[in-house]
Design a protein around this motif. Structure first.
Motif, PDB file in Angstrom:
ATOM      1  N   GLU A  37       0.813  -1.227   0.000  1.00 58.30           N
ATOM      2  CA  GLU A  37       0.000   0.000   0.000  1.00 58.30           C
ATOM      3  C   GLU A  37       0.840   1.267   0.000  1.00 58.30           C
ATOM      4  O   GLU A  37       0.322   2.369   0.199  1.00 58.30           O
ATOM      5  N   GLU A  38       2.134   1.125  -0.197  1.00 53.38           N
ATOM      6  CA  GLU A  38       3.022   2.296  -0.219  1.00 53.38           C
ATOM      7  C   GLU A  38       2.704   3.200  -1.415  1.00 53.38           C
ATOM      8  O   GLU A  38       2.581   2.705  -2.543  1.00 53.38           O
ATOM      9  N   PRO A  39       2.598   4.501  -1.174  1.00 55.12           N
ATOM     10  CA  PRO A  39       2.420   5.393  -2.325  1.00 55.12           C
ATOM     11  C   PRO A  39       3.677   5.404  -3.201  1.00 55.12           C
ATOM     12  O   PRO A  39       4.770   5.227  -2.680  1.00 55.12           O
ATOM     13  N   VAL A  40       3.491   5.595  -4.492  1.00 56.62           N
ATOM     14  CA  VAL A  40       4.672   5.777  -5.335  1.00 56.62           C
ATOM     15  C   VAL A  40       5.041   7.265  -5.288  1.00 56.62           C
ATOM     16  O   VAL A  40       4.253   8.096  -4.832  1.00 56.62           O
ATOM     17  N   LEU A  52      -5.153   1.540  -5.270  1.00 51.25           N
ATOM     18  CA  LEU A  52      -5.192   0.431  -4.308  1.00 51.25           C
ATOM     19  C   LEU A  52      -6.550  -0.285  -4.309  1.00 51.25           C
ATOM     20  O   LEU A  52      -6.602  -1.512  -4.219  1.00 51.25           O
ATOM     21  N   ALA A  53      -7.628   0.467  -4.455  1.00 51.04           N
ATOM     22  CA  ALA A  53      -8.956  -0.180  -4.498  1.00 51.04           C
ATOM     23  C   ALA A  53      -9.055  -1.087  -5.730  1.00 51.04           C
ATOM     24  O   ALA A  53      -9.538  -2.223  -5.649  1.00 51.04           O
ATOM     25  N   VAL A  81      -7.738   6.906   2.080  1.00 49.78           N
ATOM     26  CA  VAL A  81      -6.485   7.648   2.251  1.00 49.78           C
ATOM     27  C   VAL A  81      -6.824   8.997   2.877  1.00 49.78           C
ATOM     28  O   VAL A  81      -7.742   9.683   2.430  1.00 49.78           O
ATOM     29  N   VAL A  82      -6.071   9.349   3.919  1.00 46.04           N
ATOM     30  CA  VAL A  82      -6.256  10.656   4.565  1.00 46.04           C
ATOM     31  C   VAL A  82      -5.093  11.553   4.169  1.00 46.04           C
ATOM     32  O   VAL A  82      -3.936  11.128   4.167  1.00 46.04           O
ATOM     33  N   ALA A  83      -5.417  12.798   3.820  1.00 46.90           N
ATOM     34  CA  ALA A  83      -4.366  13.698   3.349  1.00 46.90           C
ATOM     35  C   ALA A  83      -4.540  15.104   3.894  1.00 46.90           C
ATOM     36  O   ALA A  83      -5.656  15.592   4.060  1.00 46.90           O
ATOM     37  N   VAL A  84      -3.400  15.720   4.180  1.00 42.66           N
ATOM     38  CA  VAL A  84      -3.391  17.134   4.526  1.00 42.66           C
ATOM     39  C   VAL A  84      -2.646  17.802   3.375  1.00 42.66           C
ATOM     40  O   VAL A  84      -1.457  17.566   3.179  1.00 42.66           O
TER      41      VAL A  84
END
Ligand SMILES: Cc1cn([C@H]2C[C@H](O)[C@@H](COP(=O)(O)OP(=O)(O)OP(=O)(O)O)O2)c(=O)[nH]c1=O
Length: 210
Positions: A37-40, A52-53, A81-84
């Motif tokens: 699940e690591e982001p590229v 990922l889904a 995914v949670v993002a700021v």
């Protein structure tokens, strides 16, 4: 008796199962898909949720390939995914990660992206990504510490669960609450119904037990 179309939930998340059951959808099987699940590099949060889904649904379908019973099933997977800003917050497994997330979320707005992906029995894949904006109150040090002691942050994207104690941190939410919990019900039901899974809300008596 007519054969009920089968649904496979590609998830180990009890929240996702509970959300499906909330609208009377009872999966035939649960096939969690373990993927990286690591982001590229430079990946946007919405693109990550979607990738990922999609991958989780494909992986589960692949795992089920030899299962005759699931030959005509719909496969459903999701990712949150949670993002700021563009910063993607981790799924927190340590106190340190959770502390960092809570301090970052305190007193500001963040975005939650949940992507839901479905593969039909004929192999057609359809995906919808939903964005919700959530604003947290300012969290005092004792509030952060007592939240950490609750362990509700464990395994949650962004280090909190809106459906638990952290519901009391939310000043404002714009968008789908069920998407923040992990499965946007409006989009999920639309996707399944749009591809022919007959959903009569009531088919499985969703009001039973309420
Ligand atoms: C923001 C938020 C996340 N979460 C959860 C939903 C997801 O379970 C988790 C995000 O991780 P995901 O990788 O989306 O899902 P998962 O690994 O838990 O489960 P799966 O087997 O389906 O891949 O965070 C909440 O329960 N409440 C919240 O408010």
């Amino acid at each position: 008796m007519t054969d009920r179309p089968k649904l496979v939930l590609a998830s180990a998340s009890p929240r996702r199962l509970a959300l499906l059951e909330q609208v009377g959808l009872r999966p035939e099987a649960l096939i969690p898909a373990t993927i990286d699940e690591e982001p590229v590099r430079f990946e946007r949060p919405n693109a990550l949720a979607e990738r990922l889904a999609v991958e989780k649904a494909k992986t589960a379908r692949h795992i089920a390939e030899s299962d005759e019973n699931l030959k005509d099933a719909f496969f459903l997977a999701a990712d949150t995914v949670v993002a700021v800003g563009r910063r993607i917050l981790p799924k927190t497994d340590t106190i340190e990660d959770a502390t960092e997330c809570l301090e970052l979320l305190s007193g500001r707005s963040h975005r939650v992206f949940t992507s839901v992906s479905m593969i039909t029995p004929t192999g057609k894949q359809r995906t919808r990504t939903v964005e919700a904006r959530v604003r947290f109150k300012h969290l005092s040090r004792p509030e952060v510490e007592s939240y950490l002691a609750s362990h509700e942050w464990r395994g949650k994207a962004g280090g909190y669960a809106i459906q638990g104690i952290a519901g009391a941190f939310v000043v404002r939410i714009v968008g789908s609450y069920t998407a923040v919990v992990g499965l946007p019900l409006y989009e999920t039901v639309s996707l399944l119904a749009g591809e022919g899974l007959p959903i009569h809300l009531g088919w499985l008596n969703p009001l039973d037990g309420i």
